[in-house]
Design a protein around this motif. Structure first.
Motif, short mmCIF file in Angstrom:
data_model
loop_
_atom_site.label_atom_id
_atom_site.label_comp_id
_atom_site.label_asym_id
_atom_site.label_seq_id
_atom_site.Cartn_x
_atom_site.Cartn_y
_atom_site.Cartn_z
N PRO A 28 0.82 -1.22 0.00
CA PRO A 28 0.00 0.00 0.00
C PRO A 28 0.85 1.26 0.00
O PRO A 28 1.88 1.36 0.67
N THR A 29 0.39 2.25 -0.75
CA THR A 29 1.03 3.56 -0.76
C THR A 29 0.13 4.61 -0.11
O THR A 29 0.48 5.79 -0.11
N GLU A 30 -0.99 4.18 0.43
CA GLU A 30 -1.84 5.07 1.21
C GLU A 30 -2.68 4.24 2.17
O GLU A 30 -3.00 3.07 1.91
N GLY A 31 -3.02 4.85 3.30
CA GLY A 31 -3.79 4.14 4.31
C GLY A 31 -3.70 4.83 5.65
O GLY A 31 -3.31 6.01 5.76
N VAL A 32 -4.08 4.10 6.70
CA VAL A 32 -4.06 4.63 8.06
C VAL A 32 -3.39 3.60 8.97
O VAL A 32 -3.71 2.41 8.92
N ILE A 33 -2.48 4.08 9.80
CA ILE A 33 -1.79 3.22 10.77
C ILE A 33 -2.18 3.67 12.17
O ILE A 33 -2.17 4.86 12.48
N GLU A 34 -2.53 2.70 13.01
CA GLU A 34 -2.82 2.99 14.42
C GLU A 34 -1.61 2.60 15.26
O GLU A 34 -1.10 1.49 15.13
N TYR A 35 -1.16 3.52 16.09
CA TYR A 35 0.00 3.28 16.95
C TYR A 35 -0.40 3.36 18.42
O TYR A 35 -1.35 4.07 18.78
N THR A 36 0.36 2.67 19.25
CA THR A 36 0.25 2.83 20.70
C THR A 36 1.61 3.24 21.24
O THR A 36 2.62 2.57 21.00
N LYS A 37 1.63 4.37 21.93
CA LYS A 37 2.84 4.80 22.64
C LYS A 37 2.75 4.26 24.06
O LYS A 37 1.73 4.47 24.74
N THR A 38 3.79 3.58 24.51
CA THR A 38 3.82 3.02 25.85
C THR A 38 4.98 3.64 26.63
O THR A 38 6.11 3.66 26.15
N LYS A 75 -2.80 6.42 22.48
CA LYS A 75 -3.14 6.03 21.11
C LYS A 75 -2.92 7.19 20.13
O LYS A 75 -3.08 8.36 20.47
N SER A 76 -2.60 6.83 18.90
CA SER A 76 -2.45 7.83 17.84
C SER A 76 -2.73 7.17 16.50
O SER A 76 -2.77 5.93 16.39
N THR A 77 -2.93 7.99 15.48
CA THR A 77 -3.09 7.47 14.12
C THR A 77 -2.17 8.25 13.19
O THR A 77 -1.78 9.39 13.48
N MET A 78 -1.82 7.62 12.09
CA MET A 78 -1.06 8.31 11.06
C MET A 78 -1.65 7.98 9.70
O MET A 78 -1.65 6.83 9.27
N LYS A 79 -2.18 9.00 9.03
CA LYS A 79 -2.62 8.84 7.64
C LYS A 79 -1.42 9.02 6.75
O LYS A 79 -0.54 9.84 7.02
N PHE A 80 -1.37 8.24 5.67
CA PHE A 80 -0.25 8.40 4.76
C PHE A 80 -0.70 8.24 3.31
O PHE A 80 -1.62 7.49 2.99
N TRP A 207 6.82 3.25 20.53
CA TRP A 207 5.65 3.42 19.66
C TRP A 207 5.59 2.17 18.78
O TRP A 207 6.55 1.87 18.06
N PHE A 208 4.47 1.45 18.79
CA PHE A 208 4.32 0.29 17.92
C PHE A 208 2.95 0.31 17.25
O PHE A 208 1.94 0.62 17.88
N ALA A 209 2.96 -0.01 15.96
CA ALA A 209 1.71 -0.09 15.21
C ALA A 209 0.90 -1.29 15.69
O ALA A 209 1.45 -2.37 15.93
N THR A 210 -0.39 -1.10 15.83
CA THR A 210 -1.29 -2.18 16.21
C THR A 210 -2.20 -2.59 15.05
O THR A 210 -2.74 -3.69 15.04
N LYS A 211 -2.35 -1.70 14.08
CA LYS A 211 -3.22 -2.00 12.94
C LYS A 211 -2.84 -1.12 11.75
O LYS A 211 -2.55 0.06 11.92
N VAL A 212 -2.82 -1.72 10.57
CA VAL A 212 -2.59 -0.98 9.33
C VAL A 212 -3.80 -1.19 8.42
O VAL A 212 -4.16 -2.33 8.11
N THR A 213 -4.45 -0.12 8.04
CA THR A 213 -5.60 -0.19 7.15
C THR A 213 -5.19 0.31 5.77
O THR A 213 -4.79 1.47 5.60
N ASP A 214 -5.26 -0.58 4.82
CA ASP A 214 -4.91 -0.26 3.43
C ASP A 214 -6.16 0.31 2.76
O ASP A 214 -7.08 -0.42 2.40
N ALA A 215 -6.22 1.63 2.65
CA ALA A 215 -7.41 2.28 2.09
C ALA A 215 -7.04 3.62 1.49
O ALA A 215 -6.02 4.22 1.85
N ALA A 216 -7.88 4.09 0.58
CA ALA A 216 -7.64 5.39 -0.05
C ALA A 216 -7.76 6.49 1.00
O ALA A 216 -8.65 6.47 1.86
N VAL A 217 -6.85 7.46 0.93
CA VAL A 217 -6.87 8.60 1.84
C VAL A 217 -7.05 9.87 1.01
O VAL A 217 -6.18 10.22 0.22
N PRO A 218 -8.19 10.55 1.15
CA PRO A 218 -8.42 11.76 0.37
C PRO A 218 -7.32 12.79 0.61
O PRO A 218 -6.88 13.00 1.75
N ALA A 219 -6.88 13.43 -0.44
CA ALA A 219 -5.78 14.41 -0.35
C ALA A 219 -6.12 15.54 0.62
O ALA A 219 -5.23 16.07 1.30
#
Length: 260
Positions: A28-38, A75-80, A207-219
């Motif tokens: 994937p070249t776009e999507g959303v990643i969920e991270y947990t900072k501990t 918790k945090s998210t990162m759109k890419f 910081w570790f990713a807990t989930k990666v969602t492969d989906a279109a991210v509107p610009a």
């Protein structure tokens, strides 16, 4: 003859399985990643206890241990997209604030970070207690040393890389080339793939990713934050150093946390 047929059948089965697996692997070249900072709060608090504050800090620390967990999770998210990332902290749902230690800079998520990988520019909205800053500068340059160590994070094969940043902070990162975007949580980037895990062993946080969602991210959702007092990274460092100069031994860990 039977052995030959068995060997051939096994070989063909392996090819079929590998082919099916390869067809299901996505890059994937776009999507959303969920991270947990501990954050290991016990270790963090112990680091700040000195001969100057021992009597008060130790008493507060004992009270903290009775009412709060050792590890704080945020918790945090990162759109890419192909060349942009936007890291955003999520509001905490904690019922307790952590008392005296609730405002520890390292124990919170102070940054919303937008990175334009095509231009090499980063815009970070930084919360410093009651103030908000908008720091615009070049993307942080980290000299990574890539190793052969591998581990799986959020379903992706990741390779380990090590570095030193801000002169003294030892960083361990795990990145995957299965997501061909050179981004990561907070201001961590610069590896040949997405960073899904970061550990600062001596700072007692990860910081570790807990989930990666492969989906279109509107610009129009990959937009830099705009609120805050604007300055570059050098100016922000100078401002903080001056503002914290009366804090004594506590100034250094606070400055380090806000500069991440």
């Amino acid at each position: 003859m039977m052995n030959f047929r068995y060997t051939l059948s096994t070989f063909l089965l392996i090819i079929a399985v590998n082919t099916a697996f390869s067809q299901n692997v996505r890059f994937p070249t776009e999507g959303v990643i969920e991270y947990t900072k501990t954050v290991n709060m016990h270790a963090l608090i112990k680091r700040n206890i000195s001969s100057m504050n021992n009597s008060f800090y130790q008493q507060a620390f004992e009270a903290y241990k009775k009412s709060q967990p050792q590890f704080k999770a945020l918790k945090s998210t990162m759109k890419f997209g192909a060349d942009k990332t936007l890291f955003m902290p999520l509001a905490t749902k904690e019922t307790a604030s952590g008392g005296f230690f609730g405002n520890e800079p390292a124990a919170n998520q102070n940054n919303t970070v937008y990175t334009d990988l095509s231009t090499g520019l980063t815009t970070s909205q930084k919360l410093v207690y009651e103030d908000t800053f908008l720091v615009k500068d070049s993307t942080r340059k980290i000299t990574w040393k890539i190793t052969d160590e591998m581990r799986e994070i959020a379903g992706y094969n990741c390779r380990r890389a090590n570095a030193i940043m801000l002169d003294s902070i030892y960083v361990v990162a795990f990145y995957t080339d299965q997501i061909p975007v050179s981004g990561g949580p907070e201001s961590f980037s610069g590896l040949p793939g997405m960073i899904l895990g970061v550990a600062l062993p001596h700072e007692n946080m990860t910081w570790f990713a807990t989930k990666v969602t492969d989906a279109a991210v509107p610009a129009n959702t990959l937009v830099a934050p705009a609120k805050g007092k604007a300055m570059d990274l050098k100016g922000f460092n100078t401002y903080l150093t001056d503002a914290l100069k009366s804090w004594g031994d506590y100034a250094k860990p606070a400055l380090k946390a806000f500069m991440l």
